[in-house]
Scaffold this motif. Structure first.
Motif, PDB file in Angstrom:
ATOM      1  N   GLY A   2      -2.610   9.747   8.614  1.00  0.00           N
ATOM      2  CA  GLY A   2      -3.788  10.229   9.337  1.00  0.00           C
ATOM      3  C   GLY A   2      -5.032  10.292   8.487  1.00  0.00           C
ATOM      4  N   ALA A   3      -4.887  10.118   7.171  1.00  0.00           N
ATOM      5  CA  ALA A   3      -6.038  10.182   6.271  1.00  0.00           C
ATOM      6  C   ALA A   3      -6.479   8.768   5.881  1.00  0.00           C
ATOM      7  CB  ALA A   3      -5.669  10.979   5.018  1.00  0.00           C
ATOM      8  N   ARG A   4      -7.565   8.702   5.156  1.00  0.00           N
ATOM      9  CA  ARG A   4      -7.971   7.435   4.539  1.00  0.00           C
ATOM     10  C   ARG A   4      -7.191   7.322   3.242  1.00  0.00           C
ATOM     11  NH1 ARG A   4     -12.711   6.327   0.959  1.00  0.00           N
ATOM     12  NH2 ARG A   4     -12.930   4.053   0.831  1.00  0.00           N
ATOM     13  N   VAL A   5      -6.384   6.278   3.131  1.00  0.00           N
ATOM     14  CA  VAL A   5      -5.443   6.173   2.026  1.00  0.00           C
ATOM     15  C   VAL A   5      -5.854   5.040   1.103  1.00  0.00           C
ATOM     16  CG1 VAL A   5      -3.029   5.836   1.396  1.00  0.00           C
ATOM     17  CG2 VAL A   5      -3.598   7.052   3.490  1.00  0.00           C
ATOM     18  N   LEU A   6      -5.933   5.353  -0.191  1.00  0.00           N
ATOM     19  CA  LEU A   6      -6.259   4.371  -1.219  1.00  0.00           C
ATOM     20  C   LEU A   6      -5.134   4.367  -2.242  1.00  0.00           C
ATOM     21  CD1 LEU A   6      -9.920   5.577  -1.602  1.00  0.00           C
ATOM     22  CD2 LEU A   6      -9.246   3.432  -0.553  1.00  0.00           C
ATOM     23  N   ALA A   7      -4.807   3.191  -2.767  1.00  0.00           N
ATOM     24  CA  ALA A   7      -3.680   3.098  -3.683  1.00  0.00           C
ATOM     25  C   ALA A   7      -3.873   1.940  -4.633  1.00  0.00           C
ATOM     26  CB  ALA A   7      -2.371   2.933  -2.902  1.00  0.00           C
ATOM     27  N   GLN A   8      -3.186   2.034  -5.769  1.00  0.00           N
ATOM     28  CA  GLN A   8      -3.205   0.962  -6.750  1.00  0.00           C
ATOM     29  C   GLN A   8      -1.857   0.924  -7.448  1.00  0.00           C
ATOM     30  OE1 GLN A   8      -6.605   0.865  -9.337  1.00  0.00           O
ATOM     31  NE2 GLN A   8      -5.823  -0.804 -10.601  1.00  0.00           N
ATOM     32  N   ASP A   9      -1.414  -0.272  -7.819  1.00  0.00           N
ATOM     33  CA  ASP A   9      -0.200  -0.415  -8.610  1.00  0.00           C
ATOM     34  C   ASP A   9      -0.312  -1.662  -9.465  1.00  0.00           C
ATOM     35  OD1 ASP A   9       2.740   0.875  -8.654  1.00  0.00           O
ATOM     36  OD2 ASP A   9       2.892  -1.279  -9.025  1.00  0.00           O
ATOM     37  N   GLY A  10       0.302  -1.601 -10.651  1.00  0.00           N
ATOM     38  CA  GLY A  10       0.225  -2.735 -11.561  1.00  0.00           C
ATOM     39  C   GLY A  10       1.010  -3.945 -11.105  1.00  0.00           C
ATOM     40  N   GLY A  11       1.985  -3.756 -10.215  1.00  0.00           N
ATOM     41  CA  GLY A  11       2.771  -4.871  -9.726  1.00  0.00           C
ATOM     42  C   GLY A  11       2.237  -5.410  -8.417  1.00  0.00           C
ATOM     43  N   GLU A  12       2.040  -6.722  -8.323  1.00  0.00           N
ATOM     44  CA  GLU A  12       1.502  -7.307  -7.097  1.00  0.00           C
ATOM     45  C   GLU A  12       2.472  -7.134  -5.934  1.00  0.00           C
ATOM     46  OE1 GLU A  12       0.320 -11.333  -7.628  1.00  0.00           O
ATOM     47  OE2 GLU A  12      -1.465 -10.810  -8.809  1.00  0.00           O
ATOM     48  N   THR A  13       3.769  -7.262  -6.202  1.00  0.00           N
ATOM     49  CA  THR A  13       4.748  -7.090  -5.131  1.00  0.00           C
ATOM     50  C   THR A  13       4.714  -5.678  -4.590  1.00  0.00           C
ATOM     51  OG1 THR A  13       6.193  -8.783  -6.076  1.00  0.00           O
ATOM     52  CG2 THR A  13       7.198  -7.210  -4.566  1.00  0.00           C
ATOM     53  N   ALA A  14       4.684  -4.675  -5.497  1.00  0.00           N
ATOM     54  CA  ALA A  14       4.634  -3.283  -5.061  1.00  0.00           C
ATOM     55  C   ALA A  14       3.373  -3.007  -4.243  1.00  0.00           C
ATOM     56  CB  ALA A  14       4.701  -2.349  -6.272  1.00  0.00           C
ATOM     57  N   ALA A  15       2.228  -3.532  -4.705  1.00  0.00           N
ATOM     58  CA  ALA A  15       0.979  -3.330  -3.974  1.00  0.00           C
ATOM     59  C   ALA A  15       1.061  -3.932  -2.579  1.00  0.00           C
ATOM     60  CB  ALA A  15      -0.186  -3.939  -4.756  1.00  0.00           C
ATOM     61  N   LEU A  16       1.658  -5.108  -2.465  1.00  0.00           N
ATOM     62  CA  LEU A  16       1.791  -5.754  -1.153  1.00  0.00           C
ATOM     63  C   LEU A  16       2.690  -4.931  -0.236  1.00  0.00           C
ATOM     64  CD1 LEU A  16       1.389  -8.116   0.796  1.00  0.00           C
ATOM     65  CD2 LEU A  16       3.281  -9.301  -0.365  1.00  0.00           C
ATOM     66  N   LEU A  70       1.089  -0.987   8.769  1.00  0.00           N
ATOM     67  CA  LEU A  70       1.979  -0.961   9.932  1.00  0.00           C
ATOM     68  C   LEU A  70       2.087   0.439  10.519  1.00  0.00           C
ATOM     69  CD1 LEU A  70       4.899  -3.324   8.826  1.00  0.00           C
ATOM     70  CD2 LEU A  70       3.336  -3.678  10.747  1.00  0.00           C
ATOM     71  N   GLY A  71       1.910   1.473   9.667  1.00  0.00           N
ATOM     72  CA  GLY A  71       1.941   2.849  10.146  1.00  0.00           C
ATOM     73  C   GLY A  71       0.635   3.329  10.732  1.00  0.00           C
ATOM     74  N   GLY A  72      -0.375   2.476  10.758  1.00  0.00           N
ATOM     75  CA  GLY A  72      -1.644   2.852  11.363  1.00  0.00           C
ATOM     76  C   GLY A  72      -2.629   3.517  10.434  1.00  0.00           C
ATOM     77  N   ALA A  73      -2.348   3.533   9.131  1.00  0.00           N
ATOM     78  CA  ALA A  73      -3.254   4.178   8.188  1.00  0.00           C
ATOM     79  C   ALA A  73      -4.482   3.315   7.934  1.00  0.00           C
ATOM     80  CB  ALA A  73      -2.536   4.450   6.867  1.00  0.00           C
ATOM     81  N   ARG A  74      -5.594   3.970   7.633  1.00  0.00           N
ATOM     82  CA  ARG A  74      -6.786   3.280   7.153  1.00  0.00           C
ATOM     83  C   ARG A  74      -6.615   3.143   5.640  1.00  0.00           C
ATOM     84  NH1 ARG A  74      -9.829   7.677  10.647  1.00  0.00           N
ATOM     85  NH2 ARG A  74      -7.805   8.575  10.128  1.00  0.00           N
ATOM     86  N   ALA A  75      -6.040   2.030   5.227  1.00  0.00           N
ATOM     87  CA  ALA A  75      -5.564   1.890   3.855  1.00  0.00           C
ATOM     88  C   ALA A  75      -6.270   0.763   3.128  1.00  0.00           C
ATOM     89  CB  ALA A  75      -4.053   1.637   3.853  1.00  0.00           C
ATOM     90  N   GLN A  76      -6.446   0.977   1.827  1.00  0.00           N
ATOM     91  CA  GLN A  76      -6.920  -0.058   0.921  1.00  0.00           C
ATOM     92  C   GLN A  76      -6.077   0.008  -0.339  1.00  0.00           C
ATOM     93  OE1 GLN A  76     -11.042   0.207  -0.229  1.00  0.00           O
ATOM     94  NE2 GLN A  76     -10.912  -1.531  -1.652  1.00  0.00           N
ATOM     95  N   VAL A  77      -5.435  -1.073  -0.673  1.00  0.00           N
ATOM     96  CA  VAL A  77      -4.532  -1.113  -1.824  1.00  0.00           C
ATOM     97  C   VAL A  77      -5.006  -2.204  -2.774  1.00  0.00           C
ATOM     98  CG1 VAL A  77      -2.142  -1.355  -2.588  1.00  0.00           C
ATOM     99  CG2 VAL A  77      -2.636  -0.342  -0.342  1.00  0.00           C
ATOM    100  N   VAL A  78      -4.985  -1.898  -4.067  1.00  0.00           N
ATOM    101  CA  VAL A  78      -5.429  -2.827  -5.103  1.00  0.00           C
ATOM    102  C   VAL A  78      -4.259  -3.084  -6.047  1.00  0.00           C
ATOM    103  CG1 VAL A  78      -6.967  -3.134  -7.090  1.00  0.00           C
ATOM    104  CG2 VAL A  78      -7.838  -2.129  -4.959  1.00  0.00           C
ATOM    105  N   ALA A 102      -0.547   5.042  -8.873  1.00  0.00           N
ATOM    106  CA  ALA A 102       0.679   4.359  -9.325  1.00  0.00           C
ATOM    107  C   ALA A 102       1.648   4.369  -8.156  1.00  0.00           C
ATOM    108  CB  ALA A 102       1.268   5.063 -10.543  1.00  0.00           C
ATOM    109  N   CYS A 103       1.296   3.661  -7.102  1.00  0.00           N
ATOM    110  CA  CYS A 103       1.913   3.869  -5.787  1.00  0.00           C
ATOM    111  C   CYS A 103       3.320   3.325  -5.656  1.00  0.00           C
ATOM    112  CB  CYS A 103       1.027   3.288  -4.693  1.00  0.00           C
ATOM    113  SG  CYS A 103       0.774   1.504  -4.796  1.00  0.00           S
ATOM    114  N   GLY A 104       3.752   2.416  -6.549  1.00  0.00           N
ATOM    115  CA  GLY A 104       5.083   1.841  -6.362  1.00  0.00           C
ATOM    116  C   GLY A 104       5.183   1.176  -4.999  1.00  0.00           C
ATOM    117  N   VAL A 105       6.230   1.531  -4.243  1.00  0.00           N
ATOM    118  CA  VAL A 105       6.383   0.964  -2.903  1.00  0.00           C
ATOM    119  C   VAL A 105       5.837   1.910  -1.836  1.00  0.00           C
ATOM    120  CG1 VAL A 105       8.318  -0.505  -3.510  1.00  0.00           C
ATOM    121  CG2 VAL A 105       8.763   1.833  -2.754  1.00  0.00           C
ATOM    122  N   GLY A 106       5.001   2.884  -2.235  1.00  0.00           N
ATOM    123  CA  GLY A 106       4.261   3.687  -1.271  1.00  0.00           C
ATOM    124  C   GLY A 106       4.948   4.928  -0.773  1.00  0.00           C
TER     125      GLY A 106
END
Length: 655
Positions: A226-240, A248-256, A214-218
């Motif tokens: 520095g870790a592999r970061v995964l996230a999900q949020d119900g709002g498309e704007t928040a996920a974006l 932009l911070g260099g994370a290996r991230a995947q957000v849904v 429930a990442c909100g705005v992260g």
């Protein structure tokens, strides 16, 4: 697309480098200050050109920074309902500039076709969780963003825009407090490669994994780049927004984007650490369609306990031995419908700590997914409102190292078997750390001495009031008549106001009752009533029964309060405060009276010199009331310590 750039009061304050209260004063004192062109009565918007013209005409210096220029251009490019999408699109373009250095040069060329930039940016940011509507950004905004990125770097440039967006939508967005986000990151650090027994062992050398469902705005994930970061949020704007901030911070991230409980974007994920600040009290969380879900390992969450659904969702996505740090409303620790699940979490050894790391909550639950076949622990850690988050962290570190030992204060290790009663109450306040015998006895002695000193001092606080030589009743008037005569001006506080965020102090009804300093905090608004020395403030509600004279300026009038600004040449403010205090007390004496009708409050007709004598006596009575309240509170503490000490064996009768 519109281009009439607007500002709110906070933007004007930042532009002119003044406090928000100054902007409120400008609106009140200058007839030529620009009128609102949009927004709402509580949060009006002003024309940027008109504000700039007014500042110039009145000799008030201002500077429009590159970040301000980008922000105002964004605000002018669409309505507030799409502001989040505009900020996300701007962030996607900054990500394009980071990944494609040639794109920065292209964005700076005035003749570069926008369509070409759109195609290049879309190709470079195809990994974002939702499609970006590039048509929201025009060439002038592209160039402004490129200039901002050149000055600050793409990451910092986007953080500046996110700060403005969060500030502009503070009432709509729920952003985790920075100190709590930092604490959760520090607690998780040992499992992400630090010196801890549970540090992940990965034969492939892959980085540890952090998940926020429930990442909100992260906000919770930014420390984990520095870790592999995964996230999900119900709002498309928040996920974006989260995806852009992490990338932009260099994370290996995947957000849904999608509802985590109903549409789990990572069903097979088993993370090393799960952090979560879920939505509280959300009744429509999917109870009916998720009744048989395999995630409810510890029991079906009741319809009114969505937070317990989030706790189990987090545990289901954690590897054995992994950590879950989830913020919870304080009531979730004791509500009766959730006691079965709380009990099962304790029996399985999954729930390891419940903290109130900052006064007032929320609570922080720390859970650990049990390893197959391991023995369940016998104790759980309780931490109640530490002086700082560092105290809560120290208690957890000691408890994690020795779960059967005694953690340092303010932590307390509580036997799980003692919690498995008919309530399964996990409220940290109920399990406060008990002092040792010597400390408890010393504390009782200190409180007894302070109580005795305050009780003895009460005699010297008696007011200098005596019966007159001859009884007489002076003629009276009413506050309504004083208002009509121009001797008093009345202002009313708002019916509702957010008093837990912002940098502007607010005098609340509780402050008025206790005589304490303004304890609320809010954001600036031209509609606020700013207090001045000599103002008299009283409560609208009769049950509060308080009225005081303001001695310091700068705070704003809180909800359910009245302010009386008097003509000091004709009315003594302390005299008026005493009359209002009497009226409130009289209203409280009548059952059913809920409000004081200020217009009908009777005020004796006295000369200014006589008013000042009465005002002095009223001040003495109010001081006595405050001392009595403080003495009573100290007496209650003394009684509590006495009972605790006698029952616990720390004190004995006599002596």
């Amino acid at each position: 697309m519109r281009h009439d750039a607007t500002l709110n009061a906070g933007d004007i304050a930042r532009l002119a480098d003044v406090g928000r209260a100054a902007v409120s004063n400008w609106r009140r004192r200058y007839d030529d200050f620009p009128q609102p062109v949009g927004g709402t009565a509580a949060s009006p918007l002003f024309s940027l050109p008109e504000v700039e013209d007014w500042l110039r005409r009145n000799g008030k210096p201002y500077e429009m920074s590159p970040a301000d220029r980008v922000w105002q251009r964004l605000r002018a490019s669409g309505d507030d309902l799409r502001l989040g999408d505009l900020v996300g699109c701007a962030g996607a373009f900054l990500l394009f500039l980071l990944r494609d250095p040639e794109g920065r040069q292209a964005a700076g060329r005035a003749r570069e076709p926008a369509e070409r930039l759109h195609r290049a940016a879309a190709a470079a940011t195809a990994d974002l969780p939702v499609p970006v509507d590039w048509s929201m950004i025009d060439l002038p905004l592209y160039r402004l963003l490129a200039d901002l990125a050149g000055e600050h770097g793409p990451r910092e440039a986007f953080e500046l825009l996110c700060e403005r967006y969060i500030e502009a939508h503070s009432r709509l967005l729920s952003v985790t407090r920075a100190d709590l986000a930092d604490l959760m990151a520090r607690l998780a650090a040992p499992l992400l490669g630090g010196p801890a027994d549970d540090a992940p062992q990965n034969a492939t050398g892959a980085p540890p994994t952090v998940f926020d469902p429930a990442c909100g705005v992260g906000a919770l994930l930014l420390p984990f780049t520095g870790a592999r970061v995964l996230a999900q949020d119900g709002g498309e704007t928040a996920a974006l927004l989260t995806a852009v901030r992490l990338l932009l911070g260099g994370a290996r991230a995947q957000v849904v984007a999608g509802d985590s409980l109903r549409l789990d974007g990572f069903p097979a994920l088993r993370a090393d650490v799960v952090v979560c600040d879920p939505p509280f009290n959300e009744r429509a969380w999917g109870y009916e369609e998720l009744t048989g879900d395999p995630r409810w390992e510890y029991g079906l969450p009741p319809r009114g306990e969505p937070e317990l659904a989030w706790v189990q969702h987090c545990l289901a996505h954690t590897r054995p031995g992994g950590l879950v740090a989830v913020l919870m409303p304080p009531a979730a620790a004791s509500r009766r419908p959730g006691k079965r699940i709380r009990g099962n979490l304790l029996r399985a050894g999954a729930l390891r700590a419940v903290m109130t790391p900052v006064p007032g909550g929320p609570d922080l639950w720390l859970l650990r997914r049990p390893r197959p076949g391991e023995r369940a622990p016998s104790q759980v850690l309780m931490v109640d409102a530490a002086e700082s988050t560092a105290d809560a962290e120290a208690a957890w570190r000691a408890f994690a190292a020795d779960p059967e030992g005694a953690p340092p204060a303010p932590g307390r290790a509580v036997r799980i078997i003692d919690l498995l009663d008919d309530e399964v109450d996990l409220s940290p306040a109920r399990h406060r750390l008990l002092l040792g015998a010597r400390e408890a006895a010393a504390e009782f002695g200190r409180v007894r001495e302070r109580f005795a000193a305050r009780a003895a001092a009460l005699e010297g606080a008696l007011p200098h009031v005596a019966p007159p030589a001859e009884g007489h009743e002076p003629p009276t008037t009413t506050i309504g008549e004083l208002v009509r005569a121009g001797m008093v001006t009345v202002h009313q506080g708002p019916a509702k106001m957010a008093t837990d965020a912002g940098d502007l102090p607010v005098l609340t009804a509780a402050d008025l009752l206790s005589g304490g300093a303004p304890s609320g905090r809010t954001t600036g608004d031209p509609g606020h009533v700013v207090l001045e020395p000599g103002d008299v403030v009283s409560a609208v509600l009769a049950e509060v029964g308080a009225a005081r004279t303001v001695t310091e300026a700068g705070a704003v009038l809180g909800p359910h309060l009245y302010l009386y600004r008097v003509d000091r040449e004709r009315i003594d403010p302390d005299f008026l405060a005493g009359c209002l205090r009497h009226a409130a007390g009289a209203a409280r004496a009548h059952p059913g009276a809920s409000r004081v009708d200020a217009r009908r409050v009777r005020v004796p007709r006295l000369s200014l010199a006589e008013q000042r004598e009465y005002g002095r006596a009223f001040r003495e009575l109010l001081a006595l009331e405050d001392r009595l309240r403080a003495t009573a509170e100290l007496g209650e503490r003394l009684v509590r310590l006495g009972f605790d000490g006698l029952v616990g064996g720390h004190l004995r009768p006599g002596g």
